[in-house]
Design an enzyme around this catalytic site. Structure first.
Site, PDB file in Angstrom:
ATOM      1  CD  GLN A  20      79.355  23.424  29.636  1.00 31.84           C
ATOM      2  OE1 GLN A  20      78.512  22.592  29.929  1.00 31.84           O
ATOM      3  NE2 GLN A  20      80.635  23.227  29.851  1.00 31.84           N
ATOM      4  CE  LYS A  70      77.723  37.180  23.014  1.00 29.38           C
ATOM      5  NZ  LYS A  70      78.060  37.407  24.420  1.00 29.38           N
ATOM      6  CG  ASN A  91      72.798  37.446  24.952  1.00 27.47           C
ATOM      7  OD1 ASN A  91      71.761  38.112  24.919  1.00 27.47           O
ATOM      8  ND2 ASN A  91      73.122  36.717  25.994  1.00 27.47           N
ATOM      9  CG  ASP A 106      75.910  38.103  27.721  1.00 25.66           C
ATOM     10  OD1 ASP A 106      75.546  36.947  28.006  1.00 25.66           O
ATOM     11  OD2 ASP A 106      76.548  38.377  26.682  1.00 25.66           O
ATOM     12  N   GLY A 131      89.003  45.005  32.698  1.00 24.85           N
ATOM     13  CA  GLY A 131      88.562  44.603  31.363  1.00 24.85           C
ATOM     14  C   GLY A 131      87.582  45.610  30.789  1.00 24.85           C
ATOM     15  N   GLY A 134      83.597  42.917  25.369  1.00 24.91           N
ATOM     16  CA  GLY A 134      82.157  42.754  25.175  1.00 24.91           C
ATOM     17  C   GLY A 134      81.418  42.443  26.466  1.00 24.91           C
ATOM     18  CB  ALA A 135      81.936  39.916  29.107  1.00 26.05           C
ATOM     19  CE1 TYR A 225      80.696  30.594  31.311  1.00 27.52           C
ATOM     20  CE2 TYR A 225      80.949  28.233  31.469  1.00 27.52           C
ATOM     21  CZ  TYR A 225      80.644  29.358  30.733  1.00 27.52           C
ATOM     22  OH  TYR A 225      80.291  29.230  29.411  1.00 27.52           O
TER      23      TYR A 225
HETATM   24  P1  NAP Z   1      86.660  40.272  24.775  1.00 28.19           P
HETATM   25  O1  NAP Z   1      85.601  41.147  24.201  1.00 28.19           O
HETATM   26  O2  NAP Z   1      87.671  39.667  23.870  1.00 28.19           O
HETATM   27  O3  NAP Z   1      87.423  41.128  25.918  1.00 28.19           O
HETATM   28  C1  NAP Z   1      88.528  40.586  26.597  1.00 28.19           C
HETATM   29  C2  NAP Z   1      88.998  41.554  27.692  1.00 28.19           C
HETATM   30  O4  NAP Z   1      90.058  40.908  28.416  1.00 28.19           O
HETATM   31  C3  NAP Z   1      89.582  42.853  27.162  1.00 28.19           C
HETATM   32  O5  NAP Z   1      89.372  43.863  28.096  1.00 28.19           O
HETATM   33  C4  NAP Z   1      91.079  42.507  27.062  1.00 28.19           C
HETATM   34  O6  NAP Z   1      91.919  43.649  27.128  1.00 28.19           O
HETATM   35  C5  NAP Z   1      91.254  41.676  28.298  1.00 28.19           C
HETATM   36  N1  NAP Z   1      92.375  40.738  28.216  1.00 28.19           N
HETATM   37  C6  NAP Z   1      92.399  39.534  27.563  1.00 28.19           C
HETATM   38  N2  NAP Z   1      93.595  38.948  27.725  1.00 28.19           N
HETATM   39  C7  NAP Z   1      94.355  39.769  28.480  1.00 28.19           C
HETATM   40  C8  NAP Z   1      95.672  39.727  28.996  1.00 28.19           C
HETATM   41  N3  NAP Z   1      96.475  38.685  28.759  1.00 28.19           N
HETATM   42  N4  NAP Z   1      96.124  40.745  29.758  1.00 28.19           N
HETATM   43  C9  NAP Z   1      95.317  41.810  30.012  1.00 28.19           C
HETATM   44  N5  NAP Z   1      94.048  41.928  29.550  1.00 28.19           N
HETATM   45  C10 NAP Z   1      93.571  40.912  28.797  1.00 28.19           C
HETATM   46  O7  NAP Z   1      86.025  39.034  25.561  1.00 28.19           O
HETATM   47  P2  NAP Z   1      84.625  38.984  26.345  1.00 28.19           P
HETATM   48  O8  NAP Z   1      83.583  38.410  25.459  1.00 28.19           O
HETATM   49  O9  NAP Z   1      84.404  40.307  26.990  1.00 28.19           O
HETATM   50  O10 NAP Z   1      84.918  37.859  27.457  1.00 28.19           O
HETATM   51  C11 NAP Z   1      85.783  38.121  28.546  1.00 28.19           C
HETATM   52  C12 NAP Z   1      85.680  37.020  29.606  1.00 28.19           C
HETATM   53  O11 NAP Z   1      84.362  36.963  30.138  1.00 28.19           O
HETATM   54  C13 NAP Z   1      85.992  35.608  29.080  1.00 28.19           C
HETATM   55  O12 NAP Z   1      86.758  34.943  30.040  1.00 28.19           O
HETATM   56  C14 NAP Z   1      84.639  34.958  28.967  1.00 28.19           C
HETATM   57  O13 NAP Z   1      84.698  33.559  29.180  1.00 28.19           O
HETATM   58  C15 NAP Z   1      83.902  35.629  30.132  1.00 28.19           C
HETATM   59  N6  NAP Z   1      82.439  35.646  29.890  1.00 28.19           N
HETATM   60  C16 NAP Z   1      81.650  34.974  30.771  1.00 28.19           C
HETATM   61  C17 NAP Z   1      80.295  34.945  30.585  1.00 28.19           C
HETATM   62  C18 NAP Z   1      79.425  34.214  31.570  1.00 28.19           C
HETATM   63  O14 NAP Z   1      78.280  33.906  31.233  1.00 28.19           O
HETATM   64  N7  NAP Z   1      79.905  33.932  32.759  1.00 28.19           N
HETATM   65  C19 NAP Z   1      79.703  35.629  29.497  1.00 28.19           C
HETATM   66  C20 NAP Z   1      80.549  36.309  28.611  1.00 28.19           C
HETATM   67  C21 NAP Z   1      81.916  36.307  28.819  1.00 28.19           C
HETATM   68  P3  NAP Z   1      92.234  44.533  25.821  1.00 28.19           P
HETATM   69  O15 NAP Z   1      91.045  45.430  25.612  1.00 28.19           O
HETATM   70  O16 NAP Z   1      93.462  45.260  26.178  1.00 28.19           O
HETATM   71  O17 NAP Z   1      92.420  43.562  24.680  1.00 28.19           O
END
Ligand code: NAP
Length: 284
Positions: A20, A70, A91, A106, A131, A134-135, A225
């Site tokens: 987006q 990233k 980022n 972020d 969690g 990365g976020a 979101y």
């Molecule tokens: P990431 O680095 O892949 O981390 C994912 C996290 O979610 C890890 O802690 C992972 O646990 C956990 N997880 C994923 N699936 C799971 C499941 N089925 N059961 C339990 N734990 C699970 O991803 P990220 O970049 O941090 O993004 C995470 C979320 O934040 C996404 O939904 C993304 O859309 C959102 N986000 C939003 C924004 C925004 O601007 N609003 C910005 C960035 C990210 P493990 O460590 O055990 O794998």
């Protein structure tokens, strides 16, 4: 209108077609009439180094960086801002006098939106975060630097939670929540943040914690979101908790990048409206 004087910024990611950001940033440039344009570049991991050289060669004014670049882009930059270094990811890149400087907007985007939308006082917060990806790192380091009281981490992989807790502990009181201790770690917390993808479209019925663990003294915040209101937020709202959705983080991380590139205040409300209208359209 794009002319020979237009300054180009863009997004490096793979894939990028779902993003987006081009729509949001171009709306901001058009609103402010600053003479910038934003394009999305689908950069395969093997081509990242060439693409970074292209920033200089083509005279781009800055870029956003998304998955999967990233972390990989960091050694290719001339300088990295201390918060981005601590988070371990970049980022946003700004080009200043030919030098590529990496930032991470972020975490600041998240905190700015949280404070503006809920009015909470960060210094009072006992935070339980689900969690450790990365976020989560971006959010946790920024909240720690802003002086929250404590951060508790619940994560599927204990190893990742430990890694995050270890690097946070010099700036904030930190605790890893072991399996079976989740309910208790939320019972006396004031802010619950979901930083996982649990509940994101299409798995909209999933929740990162059971609804029975929520209470009305909590502010419940979800980084997701899409959907705008996750099941976690709907359940929290139903019991009278304060809620905060991820759209504000997305808008504000973009607004901060805009401000780094242009030196001008971003039209945050126009950016939010365009993102909301797009998300509402895709939900129909
Ligand atoms: P990431 O680095 O892949 O981390 C994912 C996290 O979610 C890890 O802690 C992972 O646990 C956990 N997880 C994923 N699936 C799971 C499941 N089925 N059961 C339990 N734990 C699970 O991803 P990220 O970049 O941090 O993004 C995470 C979320 O934040 C996404 O939904 C993304 O859309 C959102 N986000 C939003 C924004 C925004 O601007 N609003 C910005 C960035 C990210 P493990 O460590 O055990 O794998």
């Amino acid at each position: 209108m794009i002319t020979s004087k237009t300054q180009l910024v863009g997004l490096f990611g793979h894939p990028v077609s779902h993003s987006q950001s081009p729509m949001m940033q171009n709306a901001a440039f058009s609103e402010t009439g600053l003479g910038y344009a934003y394009a999305a570049f689908d950069v395969e991991p093997d081509n990242l180094e060439d693409a970074v050289a292209g920033i200089r060669a083509l005279g781009l004014k800055g870029i956003n960086v998304t998955i999967p670049h990233k972390v990989a882009i960091m050694p290719m930059l001339d300088e990295i801002d201390p918060l981005a270094k601590r988070i371990g990811a970049v980022n946003t890149v700004v080009i200043e006098d030919g030098r590529l400087i990496g930032y991470n907007t972020d975490g600041m985007g998240y905190v700015r939106s949280l404070v503006e939308e809920t009015g909470i006082e960060l210094e009072q917060q006992i935070v339980t975060m689900v969690g450790a990806g990365g976020a989560a790192r971006a959010v946790a380091f920024t909240l720690a630097e802003k002086g929250v009281k404590e951060i508790r981490i619940i994560n599927r992989s204990l190893e990742r939670a430990t890694l995050l807790a270890e690097s946070l502990k010099s700036i904030v009181s930190t605790r890893i929540v072991e399996q079976g201790e989740g309910k208790e770690a939320i019972a006396d917390a004031s802010l619950l943040i979901n930083t996982t993808s649990i509940g994101m479209l299409p798995n909209v019925n999933e929740m990162p914690v059971p609804k029975e663990w929520l209470h009305d003294q909590l502010t419940v915040s979800d980084l997701i979101y899409n959907p705008l209101e996750t099941r976690l937020l709907a359940e929290a709202k139903a019991i009278g908790a304060r809620v905060h959705s991820g759209v504000g983080m997305f808008v504000n991380q973009g607004a901060l990048a805009f401000e780094l590139w242009t030196g001008k205040k971003a039209p945050t409300e126009a950016m939010r409206q365009i993102v909301l209208s797009q998300l509402t359209k895709t939900a129909e």
